[in-house]
Design a protein around this motif. Sequence first.
Motif, mmCIF file in Angstrom:
data_model
loop_
_atom_site.group_PDB
_atom_site.id
_atom_site.type_symbol
_atom_site.label_atom_id
_atom_site.label_comp_id
_atom_site.label_asym_id
_atom_site.label_seq_id
_atom_site.Cartn_x
_atom_site.Cartn_y
_atom_site.Cartn_z
ATOM 1 N N PHE A 69 0.854 -1.176 0.000
ATOM 2 C CA PHE A 69 0.000 0.000 0.000
ATOM 3 C C PHE A 69 0.897 1.236 0.000
ATOM 4 C CE2 PHE A 69 -2.490 -3.423 1.691
ATOM 5 C CZ PHE A 69 -3.756 -3.215 1.160
ATOM 6 N N ILE A 70 0.571 2.177 -0.856
ATOM 7 C CA ILE A 70 1.377 3.398 -0.968
ATOM 8 C C ILE A 70 0.542 4.589 -0.517
ATOM 9 C CG2 ILE A 70 2.587 4.954 -2.552
ATOM 10 C CD1 ILE A 70 3.172 2.514 -4.308
ATOM 11 N N ASP A 71 1.079 5.335 0.427
ATOM 12 C CA ASP A 71 0.449 6.579 0.850
ATOM 13 C C ASP A 71 0.578 7.574 -0.295
ATOM 14 O OD1 ASP A 71 0.291 9.320 1.972
ATOM 15 O OD2 ASP A 71 0.119 8.290 3.893
ATOM 16 N N ALA A 72 -0.562 8.026 -0.808
ATOM 17 C CA ALA A 72 -0.561 8.879 -1.997
ATOM 18 C C ALA A 72 0.212 10.178 -1.784
ATOM 19 C CB ALA A 72 -1.996 9.191 -2.421
ATOM 20 N N GLY A 73 0.342 10.605 -0.538
ATOM 21 C CA GLY A 73 1.071 11.843 -0.272
ATOM 22 C C GLY A 73 2.528 11.770 -0.673
ATOM 23 N N GLY A 74 3.080 10.547 -0.774
ATOM 24 C CA GLY A 74 4.484 10.390 -1.149
ATOM 25 C C GLY A 74 4.687 9.872 -2.554
ATOM 26 N N LEU A 75 3.622 9.859 -3.365
ATOM 27 C CA LEU A 75 3.745 9.274 -4.701
ATOM 28 C C LEU A 75 4.722 10.055 -5.582
ATOM 29 C CD1 LEU A 75 2.609 6.844 -6.198
ATOM 30 C CD2 LEU A 75 0.880 8.346 -7.208
ATOM 31 N N ASN A 76 4.727 11.357 -5.470
ATOM 32 C CA ASN A 76 5.695 12.153 -6.254
ATOM 33 C C ASN A 76 7.124 11.834 -5.837
ATOM 34 O OD1 ASN A 76 3.971 13.515 -7.989
ATOM 35 N ND2 ASN A 76 3.641 15.222 -6.576
ATOM 36 N N LYS A 77 7.303 11.598 -4.539
ATOM 37 C CA LYS A 77 8.634 11.230 -4.046
ATOM 38 C C LYS A 77 9.052 9.891 -4.634
ATOM 39 C CE LYS A 77 11.989 12.165 -1.038
ATOM 40 N NZ LYS A 77 12.776 13.409 -1.069
ATOM 41 N N LEU A 78 8.116 8.949 -4.705
ATOM 42 C CA LEU A 78 8.416 7.640 -5.294
ATOM 43 C C LEU A 78 8.733 7.787 -6.779
ATOM 44 C CD1 LEU A 78 8.642 4.592 -5.173
ATOM 45 C CD2 LEU A 78 6.152 4.445 -5.386
ATOM 46 N N LYS A 79 8.039 8.686 -7.441
ATOM 47 C CA LYS A 79 8.311 8.920 -8.865
ATOM 48 C C LYS A 79 9.743 9.400 -9.064
ATOM 49 C CE LYS A 79 6.489 11.342 -12.924
ATOM 50 N NZ LYS A 79 5.424 12.258 -13.424
ATOM 51 N N GLU A 80 10.207 10.266 -8.164
ATOM 52 C CA GLU A 80 11.572 10.792 -8.251
ATOM 53 C C GLU A 80 12.607 9.687 -8.078
ATOM 54 O OE1 GLU A 80 11.939 13.751 -5.264
ATOM 55 O OE2 GLU A 80 10.426 15.100 -6.130
ATOM 56 N N GLU A 81 12.328 8.731 -7.215
ATOM 57 C CA GLU A 81 13.313 7.699 -6.893
ATOM 58 C C GLU A 81 13.082 6.397 -7.650
ATOM 59 O OE1 GLU A 81 12.741 7.387 -2.672
ATOM 60 O OE2 GLU A 81 10.991 6.080 -2.862
ATOM 61 N N TYR A 82 12.048 6.360 -8.490
ATOM 62 C CA TYR A 82 11.665 5.095 -9.106
ATOM 63 C C TYR A 82 12.760 4.518 -10.003
ATOM 64 C CZ TYR A 82 8.725 1.496 -11.202
ATOM 65 O OH TYR A 82 8.213 0.285 -11.619
ATOM 66 N N ALA A 83 13.457 5.367 -10.705
ATOM 67 C CA ALA A 83 14.506 4.871 -11.603
ATOM 68 C C ALA A 83 15.557 4.068 -10.846
ATOM 69 C CB ALA A 83 15.167 6.036 -12.336
ATOM 70 N N THR A 84 15.887 4.496 -9.633
ATOM 71 C CA THR A 84 16.912 3.800 -8.853
ATOM 72 C C THR A 84 16.332 2.652 -8.027
ATOM 73 O OG1 THR A 84 16.678 5.405 -7.054
ATOM 74 C CG2 THR A 84 18.381 5.834 -8.700
ATOM 75 N N GLU A 85 15.027 2.695 -7.747
ATOM 76 C CA GLU A 85 14.416 1.671 -6.902
ATOM 77 C C GLU A 85 13.607 0.656 -7.699
ATOM 78 O OE1 GLU A 85 15.277 1.459 -3.930
ATOM 79 O OE2 GLU A 85 16.214 3.425 -3.688
ATOM 80 N N LYS A 86 13.488 0.851 -9.008
ATOM 81 C CA LYS A 86 12.630 -0.007 -9.822
ATOM 82 C C LYS A 86 13.034 -1.476 -9.731
ATOM 83 C CE LYS A 86 11.006 -0.715 -14.557
ATOM 84 N NZ LYS A 86 10.971 -0.174 -15.940
ATOM 85 N N THR A 87 14.303 -1.767 -9.815
ATOM 86 C CA THR A 87 14.759 -3.155 -9.789
ATOM 87 C C THR A 87 14.393 -3.832 -8.473
ATOM 88 O OG1 THR A 87 16.595 -2.631 -11.269
ATOM 89 C CG2 THR A 87 16.764 -4.665 -9.994
#
Length: 376
Positions: free
Chosen positions: A267-285
């Motif tokens: 479950f992802i808290d929507a308030g941090g979704l932009n933050k996840l978008k910023e880090e997704y390239a490094t955390e995708k794997t």
Amino acid sequence: MKKIKFLFLAATVLSLVGCQPNNEGSDAITIIDGLGAEIEIDTSKINRVVCVGAGALRLYSYAGDLSKLVGVEDVDRNVGTNNFENAPRPYYDVNVDYFASLPSIGAGGPAANRTGPNYELVAAAHPDLIFSQFNNANINKQLEEKTGAKVVFLDYGANAGTAIFNDGIKQSLRNIDKIFKTKKGEEIITYMENAKNELENIANKYENKQTAYVGCVGNWGPQSIYSTSGDYSPFEVNGVINVAPSSVGHGTLSKESLINGNPDKIFIDAGGLNKLKEEYATEKTTLAALDAVKNGEVYLEMPGVAYMGNIETMLVNCYYVSSIMYPNEYQSFDIGNKYDEITTKFLGKANYDTAKNKPLSFGGYQKVNLDELFSE
């Protein structure tokens, strides 16, 4: 002689009884606040109220008399920019125009959390009563000395913001009830306990419990996928096995622990979704290797923490998690209707349409595919 002695004794007793104070209808009360302070309050003299610190105004909005407010922190007045403006805060959203009409008692927000309240502006509001969420006896003593007002600390309990079924919140609501001679706080407590029992009864029907993880949990603003809670009410009340241990509290889980926990659902808290978008390239794997991501079991939920915990939103999150974990129990369930029911109980107004359209809500409760979401 015996008769005279008896009459004298009787007269003495009656005179003593007559001298006892008549407390019937008295407006003087004594409460114990969240810091353990014993506070005497003449409720007949409480006509001007302010709330300072993260979440104090939220609790007051649930149970207090908003007509007695004489000032509001800028973070709750739609003044300037802050980390919480684009996140749903139901107490703020349903009162935004009224709060904006009141004088400023300081900036509030993260800055005030570091430096303390604006004593000068608080004093200028001439309050009779201050509800504080500063967990610091010295700050609250200064507020009392500089304003002459009674100061009551409103507690959110342990792991404030992510654990909502606790004695601290109950004590705070009951103190507000006692001061303003209402039952609104107690009604909310009863409603929450009934909801908790309902959800626990559903969970108890199922022996095989699933694992889950909640990420991007806010903490003075948007946070990464590793920001979580080890004492997360939506998991605890639903019998969900939290891959974040209780020792994490409202804090950060290591990448290795998330990998090893390998949750069934995320479950992802929507308030941090932009933050996840910023880090997704490094955390995708890392994320792509988790069973929840591989099996399409990633869900977006409304921000539960925005300037302390949105208690009503966290209660809705409890129902949302239950509906995902035990779908057979929710054949005709509508999360928007449940959100409106709960905000109406807490705040007197349905709020889902407003909440889901906030920029940091991203449309509200839904299943998400991270690759598709971040390719847009």
